[in-house]
Design an enzyme around this catalytic site. Structure first.
Site, short mmCIF file in Angstrom:
data_model
loop_
_atom_site.label_atom_id
_atom_site.label_comp_id
_atom_site.label_asym_id
_atom_site.label_seq_id
_atom_site.Cartn_x
_atom_site.Cartn_y
_atom_site.Cartn_z
N HIS A 179 0.81 -1.23 0.00
CA HIS A 179 0.00 0.00 0.00
C HIS A 179 0.84 1.27 0.00
CE1 HIS A 179 0.47 -0.86 4.36
NE2 HIS A 179 0.62 0.44 4.41
N GLU A 243 -18.06 6.26 -0.18
CA GLU A 243 -18.74 5.56 -1.29
C GLU A 243 -19.69 4.49 -0.74
OE1 GLU A 243 -16.17 3.48 -4.03
OE2 GLU A 243 -17.86 2.65 -5.16
#
Ligand SMILES: Cc1cc2nc3c(=O)[nH]c(=O)nc-3n(C[C@H](O)[C@H](O)[C@H](O)COP(=O)(O)OP(=O)(O)OC[C@H]3O[C@@H](n4cnc5c(N)ncnc54)[C@H](O)[C@@H]3O)c2cc1C
Length: 380
Positions: A179, A243
C-alpha cells in the site's frame, strides 16, 4: 420516508431533484435501460440544473452541502427517475472527485472539479484491475517517472462511466510493492496510449457504461498527481468509506421504489376473487419489506450522521453497506414474487430493480471484504 437528520434544506434539495428526475429522466428511463445508454447531454443538463454540484463547495462550482444532502439528493433522483443505471452513471463523479476536492491543488480544482460540476464533464474512478479488486494494495498498473511526467502502463476494469469519461482518477504504482507504493493520478481522455478496450455487458445497471481501460505508455504530467507521491492508500480508503455510505443509500432508495411498486400492484391484481393484498401472506411479505427497509434506512442515517460529525469509521460504513445490501436483495426478491409472472418480465420495473440490486454486495468492496473491515474494527 426521509432520513432522521433531514431539515427543510434537505426537503428543498429533494424537491429540486424530484422535479429534475421527473422531467429529464423518468419519461425515458425504461428506454435508456434497454438501450444500455443514456444521452451524454444529460450530464450538461444536470450540471446546469445544479444537481451534480450538491455536496461540493460553492467555491469550486458546487451547491454546498454535505453527505446528508448527497444522500437526500440521490434518494430522490433514484425514486423519481426510476433508472438506477442512469443515476449511477450520472453520479460517477461522486467517487472520482472527492479525492481531488480534498487533496488537490487550486489548479487541479479548476481543471477537473469545476468543469464536472458546472459544465457536465465526465469523471470516473479507476481502482479495480483485471487481476483483482478486493486487494487494492496489490494493484499492478505501473507509473514510471520520466522527467516531469509519469509513463503509465497497465489496465483497469469494471470502471463506471469509463467509456465516456473525460478523465479517470486512477490508482497507479509509483513505488514499491504494497500500500505504500500507490499514487492517484488523473489520466485524461485523448492521452496517447489511453484506450477504452471494452464496453462491458452486465447483469444490471444497464443504462450506465462500464469499461475496461488500457494504458500503454501514457505520458501523464506529474502535475496530474493528486496528493503526495506513494500517498494514495489512505485517500482511497477514506473515499471508499464515503462511497459505501452512498451505496447503502442507493440500496435504501431502490428498495423503497420496489416496495412502492409492490403495494400498488397487490392492490390492483386479483386472485381467487379478491385483490392479492387481501391475503395475509401478502400483507406479511410487505410488512417484512417495510420493516427491513426502515432498519436499513435508520442505520444508514445514523452512520451518515456520525460521519458528518467527523466520526467516520470504516467498520460502521461497512456495516451500513452490508445491512442495506442484504435488505435490498430481500426486498427486490419479494417484490418480484409479489408480481408473479409479470415480476419476471422485462416490462416490469421490479424485474430490473432485482437485477440492479445484485451489484451492491460486490461493487465498492464486496460483502466479504466489508465483514473483514467490521471484524478489524471490532478487534478480532
Ligand atoms: C457494475 C460495476 C461497477 C463498478 N464500478 C467500479 C468503478 O467505477 N471503479 C472501480 O475502481 N471499480 C469498480 N467496480 C469494481 C468493484 O469495486 C470490484 O468488482 C470489487 O471491489 C471486487 O473486486 P473483484 O471483482 O476483483 O473481486 P475479487 O477481489 O476477485 O473477489 C472475488 C471473490 O473473492 C472474495 N474475496 C476476496 N478477498 C477475500 C478475503 N480476504 N476474504 C474473503 N473473501 C474474499 C470476494 O469477496 C469475492 O466474493 C465495479 C464493479 C462492478 C460490477
Amino acid at each position: 420516508m426521509t432520513y432522521l437528520f433531514e431539515t427543510e434544506e434537505h426537503a428543498a434539495i429533494r424537491a429540486t431533484c424530484r422535479k429534475f428526475a421527473q422531467a429529464h429522466i423518468a419519461p425515458d428511463s425504461a428506454r435508456w435501460e434497454e438501450a444500455e445508454e443514456f444521452p451524454i447531454e444529460l450530464y450538461r443538463t444536470a450540471a446546469a440544473a445544479g444537481v451534480l454540484g450538491i455536496g461540493y463547495p460553492e467555491a469550486l462550482g458546487g451547491q454546498g452541502g454535505d453527505l446528508g444532502h448527497v444522500l437526500a439528493a440521490s434518494d430522490e433522483l433514484l425514486i423519481a427517475g426510476r433508472s438506477v443505471g442512469t443515476i449511477v452513471g450520472l453520479g460517477s463523479h461522486g467517487i472520482a472527485l472527492p479525492p481531488i476536492v480534498k487533496f488537490g491543488t487550486p489548479e487541479q480544482h479548476a481543471r477537473f472539479v469545476t468543469p464536472c460540476l458546472r459544465a457536465g464533464k465526465i469523471a470516473a474512478l479507476a481502482i479495480t484491475e483485471p487481476g483483482g479488486g478486493s486487494d487494492v494494495a496489490s494493484l499492478a498498473t505501473r507509473a514510471e517517472r520520466d522527467g516531469d511526467h509519469y509513463v503509465i502502463s497497465g489496465a483497469k476494469t469494471f470502471i463506471t462511466s469509463g467509456v465516456r469519461a473525460d478523465f479517470v482518477v486512477a490508482a497507479v504504482r509509483t513505488g514499491g510493492p504494497g500500500h505504500g507504493g500507490v499514487s492517484l493520478v488523473v489520466i485524461e481522455r485523448g492521452t496517447p496510449g489511453f484506450e477504452v478496450s471494452k464496453k462491458l455487458a452486465k447483469t444490471g445497471w444497464w443504462a450506465s457504461d462500464t469499461a475496461e481501460l488500457h494504458f500503454d505508455g501514457c505520458r501523464v504530467p506529474i502535475a496530474n498527481r493528486i496528493g503526495p507521491e506513494h500517498g494514495a492508500f489512505p485517500m482511497i480508503m477514506m473515499n471508499f468509506a464515503a462511497e459505501r455510505l452512498m451505496l447503502a443509500g442507493q440500496c435504501v432508495a431502490i428498495a423503497e421504489l420496489a416496495y412502492r411498486e409492490s403495494i400498488a400492484y397487490v392492490r390492483e391484481r386479483k386472485a381467487f376473487g379478491k385483490p392479492i393484498v387481501g391475503f395475509q401472506v401478502t400483507r406479511h411479505k410487505l410488512a417484512d419489506m417495510a420493516s427491513r427497509l426502515a432498519a436499513a434506512r435508520a442505520l444508514t442515517g445514523e452512520v451518515a450522521t456520525r460521519a458528518m460529525r467527523g466520526e467516520m469509521a470504516a467498520g460502521a460504513a461497512a456495516m451500513a453497506k452490508n445491512v442495506a445490501t442484504d435488505m435490498c436483495s430481500f426486498v427486490c426478491d419479494h417484490a418480484v414474487q409479489l408480481h408473479g409472472g409479470y415480476g419476471y418480465m422485462r416490462e416490469t420495473l421490479v424485474e430490473r430493480l432485482y437485477r440492479d440490486a445484485r451489484l451492491y454486495p460486490i461493487g465498492g468492496g464486496t460483502r466479504e471484504i466489508m465483514n473483514e473491515l467490521i471484524a478489524k474494527t471490532e478487534g478480532y
